[in-house]
Write a protein that holds these residues in place. Structure first.
Motif, PDB file in Angstrom:
ATOM      1  N   HIS A 229       0.816  -1.216   0.000  1.00 14.90           N
ATOM      2  CA  HIS A 229       0.000   0.000   0.000  1.00 14.90           C
ATOM      3  C   HIS A 229       0.854   1.271   0.000  1.00 14.90           C
ATOM      4  O   HIS A 229       0.306   2.369   0.118  1.00 14.90           O
ATOM      5  CB  HIS A 229      -0.931   0.013   1.212  1.00 14.90           C
TER       6      HIS A 229
ATOM      7  N   ASP B 126       2.280   4.438  -1.140  1.00  7.35           N
ATOM      8  CA  ASP B 126       1.695   5.228  -2.223  1.00  7.35           C
ATOM      9  C   ASP B 126       2.719   5.766  -3.216  1.00  7.35           C
ATOM     10  O   ASP B 126       2.345   6.194  -4.317  1.00  7.35           O
ATOM     11  CB  ASP B 126       0.844   6.382  -1.670  1.00  7.35           C
ATOM     12  N   ASN B 127       4.000   5.753  -2.871  1.00  4.26           N
ATOM     13  CA  ASN B 127       4.991   6.286  -3.808  1.00  4.26           C
ATOM     14  C   ASN B 127       6.047   5.249  -4.186  1.00  4.26           C
ATOM     15  O   ASN B 127       7.161   5.601  -4.578  1.00  4.26           O
ATOM     16  CB  ASN B 127       5.666   7.532  -3.232  1.00  4.26           C
TER      17      ASN B 127
END
Length: 391
Positions: free
Chosen positions: A324, A326-327
């Protein structure tokens, strides 16, 4: 000068090639925190471990070039897109890069990759156990490169043998030892020249040889060898590392099994955490202050992709595998700047297809607890073997 540098950079002074080959991440973390650009006598050069400085080096080919006689790949296969900069780099790169743009990659390779994966995984399924590097990742990567190159009369096993010789030679040179692959290069040279002069040949190599850039036969041969590095070793490692990371984190595997949309983020996170190409080399063309380090003209400046990908300034809790995150796709596993890997789309296609087939066709897939696996390698990092069980 060297004595002054070892005093100024004590962590780098004590680093060894063996440590960086086995488990580099603790050392890279210490370097990144205290000596983000450090002098390593083991390499007779600088090692860059922070993400921002890694980007600076890879973006600035005028100041940090690959065009140097010490560049390892050039010593083995001659000048190529990998070891040239500026206009001549573009001349070598463009004829090969065009067919690997996203739309062309999907159109040409999706069905071929799926068929190869189905064949390989289908052959493994009844056994309940496998060694995935040798029985899936390696054969798949080699088959795709053989298909892309289109060498007449050359089978997959032969392509694999040539590439093995090239990788061993480059790894030896990177570690400061002599490395040659004369026999493999001679046989590749013969096969490539047959491919580009054959009647009505439409192979990638023939097309490259007849583009407006006007590559010579020798230049096509050198770049064909480079495609083996990018298309075989790093892709094989990318597949194996993604499977190993996911199976080593059962909680994250459960998330992917529950939501297959997380498969792509999981692959990107694996690329971040354990890139299959661990370092890239550059050479300074002028004296420059790089992150406080006194780099001199001609110095080797080695960028640690593995170090940059775990920089906590960019990736909080960087040693954690998190589907998970995000980057995660901000990793530098495919390098950056003029030498960004144009085969990234194809490598992702192969990894995604292989991982999906494993998760669908091998319920209960897990690491073999009797045969643990961990990535190794100074330049190309992956487990020597990856034994798994299922059912």
């Amino acid at each position: 000068m060297a004595t002054d540098l070892t005093r100024r950079f004590p962590i780098g002074a004590s680093a060894t090639a063996r440590e960086l080959e086995a488990d580099p991440h603790p050392l890279l973390a210490r370097l990144r925190a205290a000596e983000p650009v450090s002098w390593l006598p083991a390499f007779d050069g600088w090692l860059v471990t922070s993400r921002d400085l890694a980007l600076k080096v890879m973006r600035d080919s005028a100041t940090f070039t690959v065009d140097d006689p010490r560049f390892s790949t050039a010593q083995v296969v001659g000048p190529s897109m990998l070891s040239l900069d500026g206009r001549i780099h573009t001349r070598h790169r463009e004829p090969f890069a065009r067919p690997f743009r996203p739309a062309q990659t999907r159109e040409r390779f999706t069905a071929f990759v799926q068929d190869e994966v189905d064949r390989l995984v289908g052959g493994l399924s009844p056994a309940g156990r496998a060694e995935l590097r040798g029985e899936l990742a390696g054969p798949l990567a080699v088959a795709v490169v053989a298909e892309a190159l289109g060498l007449p009369g050359v089978d997959v096993a032969t392509v694999r043998s040539w590439y093995d010789q090239f990788v061993i030679a480059v790894s030896e040179i990177t570690a400061g030892r002599p490395g040659r692959a004369d026999e493999a290069y001679a046989r590749l040279n013969e096969a490539v020249r047959a491919a580009i002069t054959g009647p009505e040949s439409a192979s990638l190599l023939a097309v490259a040889a007849h583009q407006e850039e006007g590559l010579t036969a020798g230049e096509v041969v050198s770049n064909a060898a480079v495609l083996m590095f990018g298309g075989i070793d790093t892709t094989e490692g990318m597949i194996v590392n993604a499977v190993q990371q996911l199976l080593a984190h059962p909680g994250q595997l459960d998330l992917v099994l529950a939501d297959r949309a997380l498969m792509l983020p999981a692959i990107e996170e694996s690329l971040r955490l354990e890139p299959s190409a661990s370092v890239v080399d550059r050479y300074a063309t002028a004296d420059i202050d790089l992150g406080g380090a006194p780099v001199r003209k001609g110095d080797l400046v080695r960028v640690s992709i593995a170090g940059a990908n775990r920089d906590p300034a960019a990736f909080p809790d960087p040693d954690r595998f998190d589907v998970h995150r995000d980057n995660a796709a901000d990793h530098l596993a495919f390098a950056h700047g003029p030498h960004f890997c144009f085969g990234a789309h194809l490598a992702r296609l192969e990894t995604r297809t292989a991982l999906a087939a494993l998760l669908e066709g091998m319920p209960g897939l897990r690491l073999d607890p009797q045969r643990p696996a961990a990535a190794r390698g100074l330049v190309f990092r992956k487990p020597p073997e990856l034994h798994v069980l299922w059912g």
